[in-house]
Motif scaffolding. Structure first.
Motif, PDB file in Angstrom:
ATOM      1  N   THR A 607       0.815  -1.214   0.000  1.00 19.63           N
ATOM      2  CA  THR A 607       0.000   0.000   0.000  1.00 19.63           C
ATOM      3  C   THR A 607       0.846   1.260   0.000  1.00 19.63           C
ATOM      4  O   THR A 607       0.595   2.203  -0.771  1.00 19.63           O
ATOM      5  N   GLN A 608       1.865   1.315   0.862  1.00 16.77           N
ATOM      6  CA  GLN A 608       2.650   2.535   0.971  1.00 16.77           C
ATOM      7  C   GLN A 608       3.448   2.813  -0.297  1.00 16.77           C
ATOM      8  O   GLN A 608       3.511   3.949  -0.771  1.00 16.77           O
ATOM      9  N   LEU A 609       4.060   1.785  -0.875  1.00 18.04           N
ATOM     10  CA  LEU A 609       4.816   1.994  -2.108  1.00 18.04           C
ATOM     11  C   LEU A 609       3.887   2.329  -3.268  1.00 18.04           C
ATOM     12  O   LEU A 609       4.208   3.166  -4.120  1.00 18.04           O
ATOM     13  N   THR A 610       2.721   1.681  -3.312  1.00 19.84           N
ATOM     14  CA  THR A 610       1.750   1.983  -4.362  1.00 19.84           C
ATOM     15  C   THR A 610       1.323   3.443  -4.290  1.00 19.84           C
ATOM     16  O   THR A 610       1.261   4.151  -5.308  1.00 19.84           O
ATOM     17  N   MET A 611       1.019   3.929  -3.081  1.00 19.46           N
ATOM     18  CA  MET A 611       0.586   5.327  -2.931  1.00 19.46           C
ATOM     19  C   MET A 611       1.730   6.311  -3.159  1.00 19.46           C
ATOM     20  O   MET A 611       1.497   7.484  -3.425  1.00 19.46           O
ATOM     21  N   ALA A 612       2.991   5.822  -3.072  1.00 16.65           N
ATOM     22  CA  ALA A 612       4.124   6.686  -3.414  1.00 16.65           C
ATOM     23  C   ALA A 612       4.267   6.843  -4.921  1.00 16.65           C
ATOM     24  O   ALA A 612       4.588   7.923  -5.419  1.00 16.65           O
ATOM     25  N   TRP A 613       4.007   5.772  -5.656  1.00 13.38           N
ATOM     26  CA  TRP A 613       4.169   5.807  -7.109  1.00 13.38           C
ATOM     27  C   TRP A 613       2.953   6.396  -7.827  1.00 13.38           C
ATOM     28  O   TRP A 613       3.088   7.042  -8.870  1.00 13.38           O
ATOM     29  N   ALA A 614       1.754   6.145  -7.311  1.00 11.51           N
ATOM     30  CA  ALA A 614       0.526   6.452  -8.054  1.00 11.51           C
ATOM     31  C   ALA A 614       0.383   7.923  -8.444  1.00 11.51           C
ATOM     32  O   ALA A 614      -0.024   8.218  -9.583  1.00 11.51           O
ATOM     33  N   PRO A 615       0.683   8.902  -7.568  1.00 10.22           N
ATOM     34  CA  PRO A 615       0.497  10.302  -7.994  1.00 10.22           C
ATOM     35  C   PRO A 615       1.330  10.672  -9.215  1.00 10.22           C
ATOM     36  O   PRO A 615       0.864  11.414 -10.087  1.00 10.22           O
ATOM     37  N   THR A 616       2.570  10.164  -9.274  1.00 14.32           N
ATOM     38  CA  THR A 616       3.409  10.489 -10.425  1.00 14.32           C
ATOM     39  C   THR A 616       2.903   9.817 -11.687  1.00 14.32           C
ATOM     40  O   THR A 616       2.876  10.433 -12.770  1.00 14.32           O
ATOM     41  N   LEU A 617       2.471   8.549 -11.583  1.00 13.78           N
ATOM     42  CA  LEU A 617       1.928   7.905 -12.778  1.00 13.78           C
ATOM     43  C   LEU A 617       0.655   8.616 -13.224  1.00 13.78           C
ATOM     44  O   LEU A 617       0.437   8.832 -14.425  1.00 13.78           O
ATOM     45  N   ALA A 618      -0.169   9.017 -12.262  1.00 15.61           N
ATOM     46  CA  ALA A 618      -1.395   9.751 -12.603  1.00 15.61           C
ATOM     47  C   ALA A 618      -1.086  11.061 -13.310  1.00 15.61           C
ATOM     48  O   ALA A 618      -1.838  11.498 -14.188  1.00 15.61           O
ATOM     49  N   ALA A 619       0.026  11.695 -12.951  1.00 11.86           N
ATOM     50  CA  ALA A 619       0.347  13.015 -13.496  1.00 11.86           C
ATOM     51  C   ALA A 619       1.191  12.967 -14.754  1.00 11.86           C
ATOM     52  O   ALA A 619       1.399  14.013 -15.393  1.00 11.86           O
ATOM     53  N   THR A 620       1.697  11.777 -15.138  1.00  5.26           N
ATOM     54  CA  THR A 620       2.630  11.723 -16.274  1.00  5.26           C
ATOM     55  C   THR A 620       2.236  10.739 -17.370  1.00  5.26           C
ATOM     56  O   THR A 620       2.727  10.863 -18.496  1.00  5.26           O
ATOM     57  N   CYS A 621       1.379   9.773 -17.080  1.00  6.90           N
ATOM     58  CA  CYS A 621       1.142   8.733 -18.079  1.00  6.90           C
ATOM     59  C   CYS A 621       0.307   9.282 -19.243  1.00  6.90           C
ATOM     60  O   CYS A 621      -0.437  10.247 -19.093  1.00  6.90           O
ATOM     61  N   ALA A 622       0.454   8.644 -20.393  1.00  6.14           N
ATOM     62  CA  ALA A 622      -0.274   9.071 -21.593  1.00  6.14           C
ATOM     63  C   ALA A 622      -1.341   8.061 -21.981  1.00  6.14           C
ATOM     64  O   ALA A 622      -1.755   8.009 -23.146  1.00  6.14           O
ATOM     65  N   ASP A 623      -1.792   7.272 -21.022  1.00  9.57           N
ATOM     66  CA  ASP A 623      -2.794   6.233 -21.270  1.00  9.57           C
ATOM     67  C   ASP A 623      -4.127   6.654 -20.649  1.00  9.57           C
ATOM     68  O   ASP A 623      -4.372   6.405 -19.466  1.00  9.57           O
ATOM     69  N   PRO A 624      -5.014   7.284 -21.417  1.00 13.18           N
ATOM     70  CA  PRO A 624      -6.288   7.736 -20.850  1.00 13.18           C
ATOM     71  C   PRO A 624      -7.122   6.591 -20.286  1.00 13.18           C
ATOM     72  O   PRO A 624      -7.832   6.773 -19.289  1.00 13.18           O
ATOM     73  N   ASP A 625      -7.030   5.411 -20.911  1.00 15.31           N
ATOM     74  CA  ASP A 625      -7.839   4.287 -20.421  1.00 15.31           C
ATOM     75  C   ASP A 625      -7.436   3.893 -19.000  1.00 15.31           C
ATOM     76  O   ASP A 625      -8.299   3.571 -18.172  1.00 15.31           O
ATOM     77  N   LEU A 626      -6.135   3.904 -18.720  1.00 14.07           N
ATOM     78  CA  LEU A 626      -5.678   3.585 -17.368  1.00 14.07           C
ATOM     79  C   LEU A 626      -6.250   4.581 -16.360  1.00 14.07           C
ATOM     80  O   LEU A 626      -6.787   4.206 -15.309  1.00 14.07           O
ATOM     81  N   LEU A 627      -6.132   5.867 -16.680  1.00 16.55           N
ATOM     82  CA  LEU A 627      -6.594   6.900 -15.749  1.00 16.55           C
ATOM     83  C   LEU A 627      -8.108   6.846 -15.572  1.00 16.55           C
ATOM     84  O   LEU A 627      -8.614   6.974 -14.455  1.00 16.55           O
ATOM     85  N   ARG A 628      -8.832   6.673 -16.644  1.00 14.83           N
ATOM     86  CA  ARG A 628     -10.297   6.589 -16.525  1.00 14.83           C
ATOM     87  C   ARG A 628     -10.703   5.340 -15.747  1.00 14.83           C
ATOM     88  O   ARG A 628     -11.708   5.360 -15.028  1.00 14.83           O
ATOM     89  N   ALA A 650      -5.078  12.664 -11.708  1.00 22.05           N
ATOM     90  CA  ALA A 650      -5.508  11.936 -12.904  1.00 22.05           C
ATOM     91  C   ALA A 650      -6.446  12.786 -13.767  1.00 22.05           C
ATOM     92  O   ALA A 650      -6.332  12.797 -15.008  1.00 22.05           O
ATOM     93  N   VAL A 651      -7.373  13.503 -13.136  1.00 20.82           N
ATOM     94  CA  VAL A 651      -8.285  14.356 -13.901  1.00 20.82           C
ATOM     95  C   VAL A 651      -7.500  15.452 -14.623  1.00 20.82           C
ATOM     96  O   VAL A 651      -7.740  15.734 -15.805  1.00 20.82           O
ATOM     97  N   ALA A 652      -6.550  16.077 -13.921  1.00 16.78           N
ATOM     98  CA  ALA A 652      -5.748  17.137 -14.547  1.00 16.78           C
ATOM     99  C   ALA A 652      -4.912  16.580 -15.695  1.00 16.78           C
ATOM    100  O   ALA A 652      -4.732  17.247 -16.727  1.00 16.78           O
ATOM    101  N   ARG A 653      -4.395  15.359 -15.530  1.00 22.49           N
ATOM    102  CA  ARG A 653      -3.603  14.772 -16.606  1.00 22.49           C
ATOM    103  C   ARG A 653      -4.474  14.477 -17.825  1.00 22.49           C
ATOM    104  O   ARG A 653      -4.088  14.764 -18.968  1.00 22.49           O
ATOM    105  N   LEU A 654      -5.641  13.918 -17.608  1.00 23.33           N
ATOM    106  CA  LEU A 654      -6.563  13.694 -18.725  1.00 23.33           C
ATOM    107  C   LEU A 654      -6.868  15.010 -19.443  1.00 23.33           C
ATOM    108  O   LEU A 654      -6.903  15.077 -20.678  1.00 23.33           O
ATOM    109  N   ALA A 655      -7.075  16.052 -18.655  1.00 25.86           N
ATOM    110  CA  ALA A 655      -7.353  17.360 -19.255  1.00 25.86           C
ATOM    111  C   ALA A 655      -6.172  17.844 -20.081  1.00 25.86           C
ATOM    112  O   ALA A 655      -6.337  18.358 -21.202  1.00 25.86           O
ATOM    113  N   SER A 656      -4.953  17.681 -19.573  1.00 20.24           N
ATOM    114  CA  SER A 656      -3.767  18.158 -20.286  1.00 20.24           C
ATOM    115  C   SER A 656      -3.532  17.376 -21.571  1.00 20.24           C
ATOM    116  O   SER A 656      -2.944  17.896 -22.529  1.00 20.24           O
ATOM    117  N   LEU A 657      -4.005  16.117 -21.602  1.00 27.08           N
ATOM    118  CA  LEU A 657      -3.890  15.303 -22.806  1.00 27.08           C
ATOM    119  C   LEU A 657      -4.987  15.600 -23.819  1.00 27.08           C
ATOM    120  O   LEU A 657      -5.010  15.023 -24.911  1.00 27.08           O
TER     121      LEU A 657
END
Length: 793
Positions: A607-628, A650-657
């Motif tokens: 849980t702790q490592l997942t929550m450490a990684w998730a914000p960055t993946l949410a803010a940088t990934c280019a896969d809308p399906d993953l975020l949705r 994730a919402v902001a990243r989808l918007a930026s894409l």
């Protein structure tokens, strides 16, 4: 000129447009004329020693004449003042979750005069009798314990002598957790934690931990400080819109309510919050009882509190391995600040801080992070017993008084046989940091200092498989230190993070340690190495590409969440905007996303490592399906919740894409009616890759009296590294229009500086910035802009 100052402050907060401030000030005066400070009052009436007097008021000062030089004077000022929404003064906030209104006095610096007429000077300490009239349904908090309450009128106990800038009042529909505790010393004290009603569930969730942390830190301070706790109660309140992480108001500490996050709270957030609790509690002695005389000694309370925060949160409250967080998350702030042209000594000279706006600019990485590192080095160099003996002597000498650097040095020198004055001159009076260099002489590692400060630190030695062979304490001065017993081995200076210095390892050691970074067992050594890599990118000894290779190669295997979060924050907020050209930004962001994806896979449900990684993946990934998918399921993987902050990433990243229109963002906002949801939606709307979206965001940022949080949310959405081409005209607009925005006050000027475009700037844009700096830019914004220019150069 003035002596024996005391105040009776009566505030009426029932009107929603303005508030009434009624003050009686009693004091002795050596002159027949002086002035009180009062900022921005809409009406003022004055009486001097019982006689109504025509008011001479220029918006900043109320002139006082006809004062007695032989007897106590009593001056009475009744004023009507405006509320603020920028966190400077009497801040007002309407909670979008339930419509509740909160009003709180956020003072500090020279903002007391925005709330009541006063002699606003640190060394004019005074007692305060505070009473408040508010909505009868509200709870009111202040520095002193509650004496009486009748309907909406609250009367609080007289404070000990404190500066006007440390007065606090906070009124609203607070949800409260209160208790009394008796400590080993036999002392009993009333405590309380408070938060907005809409955060009641979060406060209840964390109440047991907050109480334990508070009591454990308090008990630890009682052990190491000889002076007893100086105030009559201890409230702590999570407040909306605070510009600082927290403020050390005596007897009633305020925290920005982002420190009480919705949803789950991560271990890193818990630890950092524990450090902040310990930091602010140390101020009750070092800052509130003993107070700096003037702002050049900001470091005297902030560096000490920063140092004690980490020390006491670990030794007293049980948060483990906090030096890892110091190295990965705190010291880089200090190194960045100390490498710029705006650097200054930890302890500047009085002439270096001529006014309060300049003082606002030195609440920085030097006064906090570097200063704390210096004190940690001092304690290691002196020995802890001698260091704490000097601290206790100082706190006793200046109880409810004011002190300077010279006073602190005298206190330390009186308890130590070492040359404290020489150490202070080398470490606190000179800017910049040294470099500890490892050289090889016939395969023998030799430590050499480039600089002028004495250093004491631990050296670790490793074999070719990076197994630890040995450690030892080294003191490094003018003369090189050879380590013949470590011949042929990999060596790591400052392995315990004891000193504040850059590292330049020999090729053999750097190659082995960087190649095997993720395999090193000691997380503190890993943190020191990552920070060394940051500094090499800044000095251009390591390219951004090579740093990103380290991230991709080693970070996914990292087992400490705070290291993951620290490296990713540095990569996204510093290295990509400052060291990656605009045309390559998308590729760099994609590499970060790749590392985050690999890290999330490697976390395998932790849980702790997942929550450490998730914000960055949410803010940088280019896969809308993953975020949705995350948004639809409201979780990441199996049984790990999607935190509200990550949800809005994730919402902001989808918007930026270009994959989230206004209707989608509005629907997400309807699912989250909190303040965080409101700000998240603003950020997402600003992130959309269109001229119309950017125009709307920029126009909103320039709205008169926009509040500090809204401005920050729009700026966060505005500047997307991959949108550098679209953002060119807005970079120019920012440079052109920001100086006017920065005239609202110190706090908002800092917010405008933080809104600097977080995208790569080309030579023409940097030239535009230089030209602007040659003109009229307000002091606080000028410092911020010069720092941004230095970072990019």
């Amino acid at each position: 000129m003035l002596s024996s100052v005391s105040y009776s402050v009566d505030l009426d907060l029932t009107d929603v447009e303005t508030f009434r401030s009624h003050v009686r000030v009693r004091f002795g005066s050596a002159a027949a004329e002086t002035f009180l400070e009062l900022k921005g009052a809409r009406s003022v009436s004055l009486s001097v020693n019982g006689v109504a007097t025509a008011t001479s008021y220029d918006g900043l000062r109320v002139d006082l004449t006809g004062l007695s030089t032989t007897e106590v004077n009593e001056v009475e000022v009744v004023a009507t003042l405006p509320y603020t929404t920028d966190g400077d003064g009497m801040h007002t906030f309407i909670d979008p979750a339930d419509g509740a209104r909160y009003v709180a006095a956020y003072l500090g610096m020279d903002n007391a005069a925005k709330v009541f007429a006063c002699f606003d000077q640190n060394d004019l300490k005074a007692t305060f009798d505070v009473s408040v009239t508010a909505d009868p349904a509200d709870t009111v908090l202040a520095n002193g314990a509650l004496v009486s309450r009748e309907g909406g009128r609250w009367v609080f106990a007289t404070t000990p002598p404190i500066p006007p800038a440390l007065v606090v009042v906070a009124a609203g529909d607070w949800h409260s957790v209160r208790w009394s505790a008796v400590f080993d010393s036999g002392a009993s004290l009333d405590f309380g934690w408070h938060a907005r009603r809409s955060l009641a569930a979060e406060l209840d969730r964390d109440a047991a931990e907050l109480r334990r942390t508070t009591e454990d830190c308090f008990a630890h301070y009682a052990e190491i400080f000889e002076e007893p706790y100086p105030f009559d109660s201890y409230d702590q309140v999570f407040v909306p819109g605070l510009n600082w992480g927290a403020q050390e108001m005596p007897g009633c500490v305020t925290y920005r309510d982002e420190l009480l996050p919705r949803g789950a709270i991560t271990d890193t957030q818990r630890a950092i919050r524990g450090v902040i609790i310990a930091h602010e509690m140390s101020h009750m002695w070092f800052g509130d009882s003993m107070t700096m005389t003037w702002w050049e000694d900001t470091w005297l309370q902030e560096s000490f509190a920063d140092y004690m925060g980490y020390r006491v949160a670990e030794a007293g409250a049980g948060f483990s391995d906090l030096l890892v967080e110091v190295e990965i998350g705190r010291k880089p702030w200090g190194y960045r600040a100390d490498a710029r042209s705006s650097t200054h000594p930890v302890a500047p000279l009085p002439t270096d801080v001529p006014d309060v706006d300049t003082a606002a600019t030195i609440f920085d990485g030097i006064s906090y992070a570097k200063g704390a590192a210096c004190l940690a080095q001092l304690a290691f160099w002196l020995g802890d017993d001698e260091f704490m003996a000097g601290v206790n002597r100082h706190l006793t000498r200046f109880r409810f008084a004011n002190a300077t650097l010279a006073d602190f040095v005298e206190s330390l020198a009186a308890t130590s046989s070492r040359d404290v004055r020489g150490w202070v001159d080398a470490w606190l009076r000179r800017p910049g940091f040294d470099t500890v260099v490892v050289r090889r002489e016939a395969d023998v590692p030799v430590l050499v200092r480039e600089g002028e400060r004495p250093h004491a630190f631990t050296v670790a030695a490793y074999d070719s498989a990076l197994r630890l062979v040995g450690t030892e304490r080294v003191e490094l001065g003018d003369s090189p230190v050879a380590l013949p017993h470590y011949a042929g081995l990999v060596v790591m200076p400052n392995a315990g993070g004891e000193t504040f210095a850059a590292l330049r390892l020999d090729h053999h050691s750097w190659q082995a340690l960087s190649d095997g970074l993720s395999g090193l067992k000691d997380p503190l050594v890993r943190a020191v190495l990552w920070t060394s890599a940051y500094l090499q990118v800044r000095s251009r000894d390591l390219s951004a590409d090579d740093f990103l290779t380290l991230v991709e190669t080693h970070l996914p295997a990292e087992t400490r969440a705070e290291i993951i979060e620290g490296v990713l924050e540095e990569t996204r907020s510093v290295i990509i905007p400052q060291r990656v050209p605009a045309e390559r930004a998308a590729g760099a962001v994609a590499r970060v996303a790749s590392a985050a994806s690999a890290g999330l896979e490697s976390a395998r449900g932790d849980t702790q490592l997942t929550m450490a990684w998730a914000p960055t993946l949410a803010a940088t990934c280019a896969d809308p399906d993953l975020l949705r998918g995350w948004l639809a399921e409201e979780q990441i993987g199996a049984d790990i919740p999607l935190l509200p902050t990550t949800r809005w990433d994730a919402v902001a990243r989808l918007a930026s894409l270009g994959d989230a229109d206004a209707r989608f963002i509005s629907a997400q906002r309807d699912r989250d009616v909190t303040s965080e949801g409101y700000l998240g939606a603003l950020r997402a709307l600003a992130a959309r890759p269109s001229v119309s979206a950017k125009d709307a965001a920029w126009d909103a940022m320039g709205t008169r009296d926009i509040n500090n949080r809204r401005f920050g949310a729009l700026a966060a959405g505005m500047w997307i590294p991959e949108q550098a081409h679209l953002l060119r005209p807005y970079v120019d607009a920012y440079i052109r229009e920001a100086p006017a925005l920065a005239t609202r006050g110190q706090a908002f000027a800092q917010e405008v500086g933080r809104a600097f475009p977080q995208v790569a700037l080309d030579r023409d844009q940097l030239d535009t910035l230089r030209d602007a700096l040659a003109g009229g830019v307000p002091t606080i914004l000028r410092r911020s802009w010069q720092d941004h220019l230095d970072d990019r150069e």
